[in-house]
Scaffold this active site. Structure first.
Site, PDB file in Angstrom:
ATOM      1  N   LYS A 114       0.861  -1.326  -0.070  1.00 18.99           N
ATOM      2  CA  LYS A 114      -0.114   0.022  -0.005  1.00 18.99           C
ATOM      3  C   LYS A 114       0.874   1.423  -0.119  1.00 18.99           C
ATOM      4  O   LYS A 114       0.460   2.279  -0.482  1.00 18.99           O
ATOM      5  CB  LYS A 114      -0.935   0.130   1.304  1.00 18.99           C
ATOM      6  CG  LYS A 114      -2.191  -1.069   1.100  1.00 18.99           C
ATOM      7  CD  LYS A 114      -3.450  -0.727   1.730  1.00 18.99           C
ATOM      8  CE  LYS A 114      -4.354  -1.525   1.498  1.00 18.99           C
ATOM      9  NZ  LYS A 114      -5.603  -1.238   2.378  1.00 18.99           N
ATOM     10  N   LYS A 196      -3.208 -10.644  -6.734  1.00 19.05           N
ATOM     11  CA  LYS A 196      -4.414 -10.973  -5.964  1.00 19.05           C
ATOM     12  C   LYS A 196      -5.602 -10.157  -6.508  1.00 19.05           C
ATOM     13  O   LYS A 196      -5.382  -9.017  -7.116  1.00 19.05           O
ATOM     14  CB  LYS A 196      -4.111 -10.584  -4.377  1.00 19.05           C
ATOM     15  CG  LYS A 196      -5.298 -10.931  -3.622  1.00 19.05           C
ATOM     16  CD  LYS A 196      -4.940 -10.334  -2.100  1.00 19.05           C
ATOM     17  CE  LYS A 196      -5.384  -8.841  -1.998  1.00 19.05           C
ATOM     18  NZ  LYS A 196      -5.359  -8.139  -0.435  1.00 19.05           N
ATOM     19  N   LYS A 199     -10.061  -4.812  -5.149  1.00 20.03           N
ATOM     20  CA  LYS A 199     -10.625  -3.680  -5.665  1.00 20.03           C
ATOM     21  C   LYS A 199     -10.100  -2.508  -6.198  1.00 20.03           C
ATOM     22  O   LYS A 199     -10.549  -1.781  -6.976  1.00 20.03           O
ATOM     23  CB  LYS A 199     -11.746  -3.397  -4.700  1.00 20.03           C
ATOM     24  CG  LYS A 199     -11.418  -3.045  -3.272  1.00 20.03           C
ATOM     25  CD  LYS A 199     -12.455  -3.153  -2.162  1.00 20.03           C
ATOM     26  CE  LYS A 199     -11.973  -3.443  -1.009  1.00 20.03           C
ATOM     27  NZ  LYS A 199     -12.771  -4.413   0.127  1.00 20.03           N
TER      28      LYS A 199
END
Ligand code: TYM
Length: 332
Positions: A114, A196, A199
């Protein structure tokens, strides 16, 4: 006397629920209430480690609750709540930050991913996120935490922090086990089957949402990236696209990889890909429609999350009081 073991899990309402979160987590929760005392929450506090649109966050939180119920989580048998409604999460989160090491947090894969994706906003919350997640878990003294493969590292850190705390103050926390499904624990993007399904996938054709209408689901599966062979065979390394589709198909139909290989023996990908789409829809379409119906009843949803917060708050408070006493805070 309630002898049931305790189970807890959460999902961030940072967007619409994905097929990954469904197969990796929620799908496996529905039948557990008979055996376990279950707590499931909308992890809204975690979402603001990345900038959110406030109106969207509120909408996603309620939609997620409606989807939980539509997936079979009966609010009379499961405690469903919104994380920010139970203030003990933030409070224990702070305490546990003081028992989580900088080095440990630096090693977290989700933080690395992230912070690479959001370089303009690498905030302290993003870094300390696993301490809040440890608090989410440890407040309820669960035996098991059902999650997908990607959250295993955070549950392991939770165990380390709990052991460290117990080592200093005696048996305050139960040490929880991650509970990871055999099939569907790591659903990959349909466009980049080596990463993965998420969203935040830049290519939205790679991510299937529970909310997607039938045509969209079928289109995404028909366009799924495969390989230059034609045979349906499980090989994660050599055939990541087909193996991912097989895993999704297996998770939705309960079939084994051998059964799937036999079913599509001599048939090409042109037949296999839409079959996976149909299998997914047979599971997700009823959930999507039921969630839409539930979502219209705002008063019902409010009654569910209020009752959930009350029950969760009662349990969470017991653990927090114990922790405050152990670390030396004066009782109010
Ligand atoms: P989150 O919101 O990213 O994902 C929710 C759950 O779905 C699983 N999952 C997947 N499983 C298989 N394949 C995928 N592609 C996939 N994508 C997501 C995740 O493993 C997870 O189980 N930090 C957590 C939320 C959280 C939490 C907690 C979970 C906060 N506090 C306490 C358990 C206990 C998260 O970001 O999950």
């Amino acid at each position: 006397m309630d002898e049931k073991k305790v189970l807890l899990s959460g999902i961030q309402p940072s967007g619409d629920l994905t097929l990954g979160s469904y197969l990796g987590a929620i799908k496996n929760w529905a039948d557990l209430a008979k055996e376990f005392d279950c707590y499931y929450f909308m992890a809204d506090m975690h979402t603001i480690t990345v900038r959110q649109n406030p109106a969207e966050l509120r909408r996603h939180t309620l939609e997620q609750l409606a989807s939980y119920i539509a997936c079979g989580l009966d609010p009379n048998e499961n405690t469903l709540f919104i994380q920010s409604h139970v203030h003990q999460h933030a409070e224990l989160g702070w305490v546990l930050q003081c028992y989580t090491m900088f080095g440990e947090l630096s090693r977290m894969t989700q933080f690395k991913d992230k912070s690479a994706k959001h370089q303009e906003n690498i905030n302290a919350g993003l870094f300390a996120y696993p301490s809040l997640m440890a608090a989410d878990i440890l407040l309820y003294q669960p035996d098991y935490v059902p999650v997908g493969e990607d959250q295993k590292q955070h549950v392991e850190l939770t165990r380390d922090v709990a052991n460290r705390f117990n080592g200093l103050y005696g048996d305050v926390f139960k040490i929880p086990e991650p509970y990871i499904p055999k099939v569907g624990a790591r659903v990959m993007s349909l466009q980049t089957p080596t990463s993965k399904m998420s969203k935040s996938d830049p290519d939205q054709n790679g991510c299937v949402y529970l909310k997607d209408d039938n045509d969209t689901v079928m289109r995404k599966f028909k366009r799924a990236v495969t390989d230059s062979e034609t045979c349906v065979r499980y090989d994660r390394e050599g055939k990541p696209g087909i193996s991912n589709l097989m895993e999704i198909y297996a998770a939705c139909t309960g079939k084994t990889y051998e059964e799937i290989q036999r079913e599509f023996d001599g048939k090409g990908y042109g037949e296999f890909k839409p079959a996976v789409g149909e299998a997914v829809l047979s599971v997700t379409a009823p959930i999507r429609d039921e969630a839409q119906r539930i979502l219209k009843d705002k008063a019902y949803l409010e009654s569910v999350y209020k009752a959930g917060a009350e029950k969760a708050g009662y349990i969470a408070n017991k653990t927090l009081r114990k922790v405050y006493k152990k670390v030396g805070f004066v009782a109010r």
